[in-house]
Motif scaffolding. Structure first.
Motif, PDB file in Angstrom:
ATOM      1  N   TYR A 172      -7.078  17.442 -28.333  1.00 34.62           N
ATOM      2  CA  TYR A 172      -6.792  18.764 -29.048  1.00 34.62           C
ATOM      3  C   TYR A 172      -8.015  19.696 -28.659  1.00 34.62           C
ATOM      4  O   TYR A 172      -9.275  19.304 -28.721  1.00 34.62           O
ATOM      5  CB  TYR A 172      -6.891  18.419 -30.386  1.00 34.62           C
ATOM      6  CG  TYR A 172      -5.650  17.671 -30.808  1.00 34.62           C
ATOM      7  CD1 TYR A 172      -4.458  18.161 -30.766  1.00 34.62           C
ATOM      8  CD2 TYR A 172      -5.749  16.337 -31.096  1.00 34.62           C
ATOM      9  CE1 TYR A 172      -3.361  17.226 -30.978  1.00 34.62           C
ATOM     10  CE2 TYR A 172      -4.710  15.423 -31.308  1.00 34.62           C
ATOM     11  CZ  TYR A 172      -3.434  15.961 -31.449  1.00 34.62           C
ATOM     12  OH  TYR A 172      -2.186  15.124 -31.644  1.00 34.62           O
ATOM     13  N   ARG A 211     -12.653  23.584 -24.366  1.00 28.87           N
ATOM     14  CA  ARG A 211     -13.808  22.919 -25.127  1.00 28.87           C
ATOM     15  C   ARG A 211     -12.651  21.960 -26.072  1.00 28.87           C
ATOM     16  O   ARG A 211     -11.692  22.374 -26.297  1.00 28.87           O
ATOM     17  CB  ARG A 211     -14.670  23.575 -25.930  1.00 28.87           C
ATOM     18  CG  ARG A 211     -15.794  24.254 -25.354  1.00 28.87           C
ATOM     19  CD  ARG A 211     -16.583  24.943 -26.354  1.00 28.87           C
ATOM     20  NE  ARG A 211     -17.382  26.168 -25.587  1.00 28.87           N
ATOM     21  CZ  ARG A 211     -18.512  26.070 -25.098  1.00 28.87           C
ATOM     22  NH1 ARG A 211     -19.084  24.820 -25.120  1.00 28.87           N
ATOM     23  NH2 ARG A 211     -19.087  27.102 -24.489  1.00 28.87           N
ATOM     24  N   LEU A 212     -13.148  20.668 -26.124  1.00 26.84           N
ATOM     25  CA  LEU A 212     -12.221  19.683 -27.113  1.00 26.84           C
ATOM     26  C   LEU A 212     -13.137  19.561 -28.259  1.00 26.84           C
ATOM     27  O   LEU A 212     -14.363  19.785 -28.400  1.00 26.84           O
ATOM     28  CB  LEU A 212     -12.215  18.357 -26.327  1.00 26.84           C
ATOM     29  CG  LEU A 212     -11.553  18.584 -24.787  1.00 26.84           C
ATOM     30  CD1 LEU A 212     -11.263  17.290 -24.280  1.00 26.84           C
ATOM     31  CD2 LEU A 212      -9.986  19.264 -25.135  1.00 26.84           C
ATOM     32  N   GLU A 213     -12.468  18.930 -29.169  1.00 21.33           N
ATOM     33  CA  GLU A 213     -13.138  18.849 -30.380  1.00 21.33           C
ATOM     34  C   GLU A 213     -13.850  17.689 -30.468  1.00 21.33           C
ATOM     35  O   GLU A 213     -15.118  17.680 -31.003  1.00 21.33           O
ATOM     36  CB  GLU A 213     -11.902  18.460 -31.621  1.00 21.33           C
ATOM     37  CG  GLU A 213     -11.055  19.587 -32.155  1.00 21.33           C
ATOM     38  CD  GLU A 213     -10.053  18.871 -33.271  1.00 21.33           C
ATOM     39  OE1 GLU A 213      -9.610  19.585 -33.881  1.00 21.33           O
ATOM     40  OE2 GLU A 213      -9.848  17.561 -33.269  1.00 21.33           O
ATOM     41  N   ALA A 214     -13.792  16.793 -29.570  1.00 20.50           N
ATOM     42  CA  ALA A 214     -14.658  15.703 -29.176  1.00 20.50           C
ATOM     43  C   ALA A 214     -15.135  15.528 -27.745  1.00 20.50           C
ATOM     44  O   ALA A 214     -14.322  15.628 -26.905  1.00 20.50           O
ATOM     45  CB  ALA A 214     -13.872  14.214 -29.486  1.00 20.50           C
ATOM     46  N   SER A 228     -10.135  22.921 -28.673  1.00 18.05           N
ATOM     47  CA  SER A 228     -10.984  23.830 -29.695  1.00 18.05           C
ATOM     48  C   SER A 228     -11.343  25.023 -29.337  1.00 18.05           C
ATOM     49  O   SER A 228     -11.662  26.290 -30.013  1.00 18.05           O
ATOM     50  CB  SER A 228     -12.337  23.241 -30.208  1.00 18.05           C
ATOM     51  OG  SER A 228     -13.165  23.180 -29.199  1.00 18.05           O
ATOM     52  N   GLU A 229     -11.326  25.383 -27.956  1.00 18.24           N
ATOM     53  CA  GLU A 229     -11.453  26.589 -27.175  1.00 18.24           C
ATOM     54  C   GLU A 229     -10.723  26.519 -25.789  1.00 18.24           C
ATOM     55  O   GLU A 229     -11.031  25.707 -25.015  1.00 18.24           O
ATOM     56  CB  GLU A 229     -13.047  26.882 -27.091  1.00 18.24           C
ATOM     57  CG  GLU A 229     -13.132  28.175 -26.600  1.00 18.24           C
ATOM     58  CD  GLU A 229     -14.625  28.239 -26.061  1.00 18.24           C
ATOM     59  OE1 GLU A 229     -15.508  27.814 -26.568  1.00 18.24           O
ATOM     60  OE2 GLU A 229     -14.898  29.195 -25.002  1.00 18.24           O
ATOM     61  N   HIS A 244     -18.252  21.262 -21.846  1.00 13.55           N
ATOM     62  CA  HIS A 244     -16.996  21.854 -21.664  1.00 13.55           C
ATOM     63  C   HIS A 244     -16.235  21.700 -20.414  1.00 13.55           C
ATOM     64  O   HIS A 244     -17.168  21.117 -19.418  1.00 13.55           O
ATOM     65  CB  HIS A 244     -16.917  23.240 -22.045  1.00 13.55           C
ATOM     66  CG  HIS A 244     -17.810  24.183 -21.175  1.00 13.55           C
ATOM     67  ND1 HIS A 244     -19.156  24.388 -21.261  1.00 13.55           N
ATOM     68  CD2 HIS A 244     -17.448  24.640 -20.003  1.00 13.55           C
ATOM     69  CE1 HIS A 244     -19.627  25.182 -20.098  1.00 13.55           C
ATOM     70  NE2 HIS A 244     -18.623  25.406 -19.259  1.00 13.55           N
TER      71      HIS A 244
END
Lengths: 337, 335
Positions: free
Chosen positions: B284, B235-238, B286-287, B262
Motif C-alpha cells: 500500500y 513511498r510505502l507504509e512499510a 503512502s506517497e 523510497h
C-alpha cells in the motif's frame, strides 16, 4: 545630421578635450605674452640712443687707432721693427669709418610682423597638431576601448557612416578651434607688432602669403587629426595611435638618419619626415651634400636637392590617404567582439 | 503567431593558425514569436553571444539566414535597428559621462525626444543617481543603465544578454517584473542568462544552444515535460516492503531506483498503474508523487555540463547535437 551633432557634442563633453583645449589656449597665450615682453618698439628716442652709442663707439675706436698709430710711429723712430706688431704703414689703412659702427647693434629686438610671423604660424601649427593628435586619437580610441563604438553601432548599424561621422566631427572641431585660435593668434601678434614691434610693409600680397602659410598649417593639423583618429580605429585603442606616432618618430628621425648615414646615401634627409614638414612650412627646404665637396681643393659649393611644399603635399597626402583607407577597410571587414 | 526573430542554419567559423578551425555557430536555428519572453540558454562558449552579435550586425556570419520583424539581415538591419533594443555582454559606457549624458547622447543620435531619457531612468530605478558619473556606479547600476539604453528606443524586440548580472535580489525581482510588464505591453524579449531559475520563472519559451547548435527549443513547460522522463517517487507504509515493490515494478517493465526510504521510478506514463500493480501485491502506497524537473537539470543534461566529482570540465566540453551517445535528440525537440 543628428549623429554628427551628437558626436560633436560628445567630443566637447569629454574631459580630455576640455582639458587639452584649456592647456592649448594657456600655452598659446603664454608664448604670445612672453614674446611680447622680448620685443621693443623702436621709438625715435631709442633709435637716437642707439645712434649716440654707435657714434661714441666710433669716437672711441678712432681715438684708439690714433693712439696706436702714434705708438707705432714712435717705435719706428726708435728704429724698432713695427710691421709685425702694427701691420704695414703702422695700420693707417685701418682707420675706423663711421659706417663701420651700425646703430642697429645697439637696438633692442623688435618684432617684424611681415618677416617673422611665418615662424609663429609654424609654432601655432605644432601646438595645434599635438592637440589634434591626442583629441583625434582618444575620441575614436576611447570609444572603441570603452564599448561606446559598439553601443553606437547598435543604434546606427552603418559602420562606415559611423566612422566617417566621428572623423567629420573631429575634423570640424579641430577646424573650428584652429580658425578661432588662429584668428586670435594673428590678432595677438598683430597687436605685438603694432605696439611693441613693426607691422610695416604688410601689403595685400604679404597678407595673402600669410593666409596661404596659415592654410598650409591648417591642412597639416587636419591631416594629423585624421591620421590619429584612423590609427586609433585601426588598433581600436588610443594607445595604437600614440604608439604609432612614437614609433614613426623614432624610426624616421633616428633610425633612418643612422641607416642612411651608415650606408652613405646622398641627401639621406629626403627620407626623413621632418624634412617634408620643414618644406611644408618654408615652401621649400634645401638639402646639401657635403660629400660632393673636396675642401682640400679650396672653396666648394656642395650639391643641392630642393624639397618643395608640393613634394611634402604628396608625401603627407598619400600617407594620410593610406591610413584612412586602411581604417575604413578594416572597419567594414572586421568583426566587433 | 508571427515570428519576430528567425534564424536558420546560422554559421560562424573562426580560423586560427594556432587553434585551427573552430565553429562558433554550426547551423544554429532559432525562432522567437511575437510578444514572448524567450530564454536563450547555453554554457560558456556555446555561441550565445556570437549569435546575438551576429544578429545585431557586429559579426559577419559565414552562412545561414536571419530575419528580425520580417526583414532579412544583415541587409535590412539599418531599417529595423530603430525597433531593436539590445545589450550585449557586460555593459560598457564611457566612465566620465553621467547616466543622463550617456542616454542623452544615444537619444540624440536616435532622434528620440529628450523626455524619453527620464522615462527610462525612472523605469530602471536610476532617476536619483542619473547625474553621477558612470565610473562611480556599481556593476548592478551599470546593468540598469544598459537596460535603460536598450529600452530608450521603446523597441518591439528587446535583446538582453545577462541583464541580471550584478543585480541585487531586489533588482533581479524588479528586472523580472519589468520583463513581464514589457511583454504584456506587446514587446518581445529575448533573454540570455545563466540564472536558470529566473528564466524558468519569466520565460514563455526557450532555446538551448550547445557548441553552436540548438539542442532544445519550445515552450518552457514543453521542454521540461519532455525531460521529466515520467519520474515518480513512491513511498510505502512499510519501508521493509520496498524490495518486494521494486521487484514487482521491475517485472512490469518500469525502471526502478532504490533509495533508503523510497523508490524512484522512471518511464512511468500513468502513476495510477504503479498504484494498481502494488495494490495487487498487497503493498500500500503512502506517497506517489511525480518528480518535477527544473530547467537547470534539463540544461545540465542537454548540454552535458553537470559537474562530475573529481573532473574539471573545460569550456568547450558540452553536447554537440548529432554526436553518438549525446542527449538532446529525442522527445520531439532538438535539432
Amino acid at each position: 545630421m543628428s549623429l554628427y551633432v551628437t558626436e560633436l557634442r560628445r567630443l566637447f563633453k569629454r574631459r580630455l578635450t576640455r582639458l587639452l583645449l584649456v592647456l592649448l589656449v594657456l600655452g598659446l597665450a603664454g608664448v604670445a605674452t612672453a614674446f611680447s615682453y622680448s620685443s621693443h618698439k623702436l621709438s625715435p628716442a631709442v633709435v637716437a640712443e642707439a645712434q649716440a652709442k654707435a657714434d661714441a663707439d666710433y669716437r672711441q675706436a678712432t681715438k684708439d687707432w690714433e693712439r696706436t698709430v702714434a705708438e707705432c710711429d714712435a717705435a719706428a723712430a726708435r728704429g724698432e721693427k713695427t710691421e709685425e706688431r702694427y701691420g704695414p704703414d703702422c695700420g693707417r689703412q685701418w682707420q675706423p669709418q663711421p659706417e663701420m659702427f651700425d646703430p642697429k647693434w645697439h637696438l633692442p629686438y623688435q618684432f617684424d610682423f611681415r618677416g617673422e610671423f611665418g615662424n609663429f604660424i609654424a609654432v601655432f601649427a605644432g601646438m595645434l597638431a599635438l592637440f589634434a593628435f591626442i583629441v583625434g586619437a582618444s575620441f575614436v580610441g576611447a570609444e572603441w576601448s570603452t564599448g561606446g563604438m559598439m553601443n553606437l553601432l547598435l543604434w546606427r548599424p552603418k559602420r562606415l557612416a559611423v566612422l566617417a561621422t566621428k572623423l567629420a566631427a573631429v575634423l570640424s572641431a579641430v577646424l573650428g578651434v584652429s580658425i578661432v585660435l588662429g584668428a586670435l593668434w594673428t590678432l595677438a601678434f598683430w597687436l605685438i607688432g603694432t605696439y611693441r614691434g613693426s607691422t610695416a610693409k604688410m601689403t595685400s600680397g604679404a597678407w595673402q602669403s600669410t593666409a596661404i602659410s596659415g592654410g598650409r598649417a591648417l591642412a597639416l593639423v587636419l591631416a594629423v587629426a585624421a591620421v590619429a583618429a584612423a590609427l586609433a580605429s585601426l588598433g581600436r585603442h588610443t594607445a595604437m595611435a600614440l604608439g604609432a606616432a612614437v614609433g614613426l618618430g623614432v624610426i624616421s628621425e633616428i633610425g633612418i638618419r643612422i641607416a642612411v648615414g651608415l650606408a652613405g646615401v646622398r641627401f639621406g634627409d629626403r627620407y626623413v619626415l621632418s624634412t617634408y614638414a620643414m618644406a611644408w612650412f618654408e615652401k621649400q627646404w634645401k638639402l646639401l651634400d657635403y660629400k660632393s665637396c673636396d675642401f682640400a681643393q679650396g672653396q666648394c659649393n656642395p650639391k643641392e636637392l630642393l624639397i618643395t611644399w608640393q613634394d611634402s603635399a604628396l608625401v603627407f597626402g598619400v600617407g594620410t590617404a593610406l591610413v584612412l583607407v586602411a581604417a575604413f577597410w578594416l572597419m567594414r571587414r572586421r568583426d566587433i567582439s | 503567431m508571427s515570428a519576430v526573430l528567425e534564424i536558420e542554419g546560422l554559421r560562424k567559423t573562426y580560423r586560427s593558425r594556432k587553434r585551427g578551425v573552430r565553429h562558433a555557430l554550426d547551423g544554429f536555428d532559432m525562432r522567437v514569436e511575437a510578444g514572448q519572453v524567450h530564454g536563450f540558454l547555453g554554457p560558456n562558449g556555446s555561441g550565445k553571444t556570437t549569435t546575438l552579435r551576429t544578429l545585431l550586425g557586429l559579426i559577419k556570419p559565414n552562412g545561414g539566414r536571419m530575419a528580425i520583424l520580417g526583414q532579412e539581415l544583415p541587409h535590412s538591419l539599418p531599417v529595423v535597428a530603430g525597433q531593436v533594443g539590445a545589450i550585449v555582454e557586460s555593459p560598457q559606457f564611457f566612465p566620465h559621462f553621467s547616466a543622463r549624458d550617456t542616454l542623452g547622447l544615444l537619444a540624440q543620435a536616435g532622434e528620440l525626444p529628450r523626455q524619453r531619457v527620464d522615462e527610462v531612468l525612472e523605469l530602471v530605478g536610476l532617476r536619483d543617481r542619473a547625474g553621477e558619473r558612470v565610473k562611480t556606479y556599481s556593476l548592478g547600476m551599470k546593468q540598469r543603465l544598459a537596460v535603460a539604453s536598450a529600452l530608450l528606443k521603446n523597441p518591439r524586440l528587446l535583446i538582453l544578454d545577462e541583464p541580471a548580472n550584478g543585480l541585487d535580489p531586489g533588482g533581479i525581482r524588479e528586472m523580472r517584473s519589468l520583463m513581464r510588464d514589457l511583454a504584456a505591453a506587446g514587446m518581445t524579449v529575448v533573454l540570455s542568462s545563466h540564472i536558470l531559475g529566473e528564466i524558468q520563472l519569466i520565460c514563455d519559451s526557450v532555446t538551448i544552444i550547445s557548441l553552436g547548435r540548438r539542442v532544445a527549443f519550445g515552450p518552457v513547460e514543453q521542454v521540461l515535460a519532455a525531460h521529466s522522463q515520467g519520474t515518480v517517487r513512491v513511498r510505502l507504509e512499510a519501508v521493509t516492503d520496498l524490495p518486494k515493490a521494486a521487484d514487482t515494478l521491475t517485472r512490469a517493465g518500469i525502471r526502478v531506483g532504490t533509495e533508503p526510504d523510497h523508490l524512484l521510478l522512471t518511464g512511468v506514463d500513468k502513476p495510477a498503474t504503479v498504484s494498481r500493480l502494488l495494490a495487487e501485491q498487497g503493498l500500500y502506497v503512502s506517497e506517489l508523487t511525480p518528480v518535477a524537473v527544473d530547467l537547470e537539470s534539463v540544461f545540465l543534461e542537454l548540454t552535458a555540463t553537470a559537474p562530475v566529482p573529481g573532473q574539471h570540465r573545460q569550456v568547450d566540453q558540452s553536447t554537440k547535437v548529432g554526436e553518438p551517445g549525446t542527449a538532446g535528440t529525442g522527445g520531439g525537440w532538438g535539432a
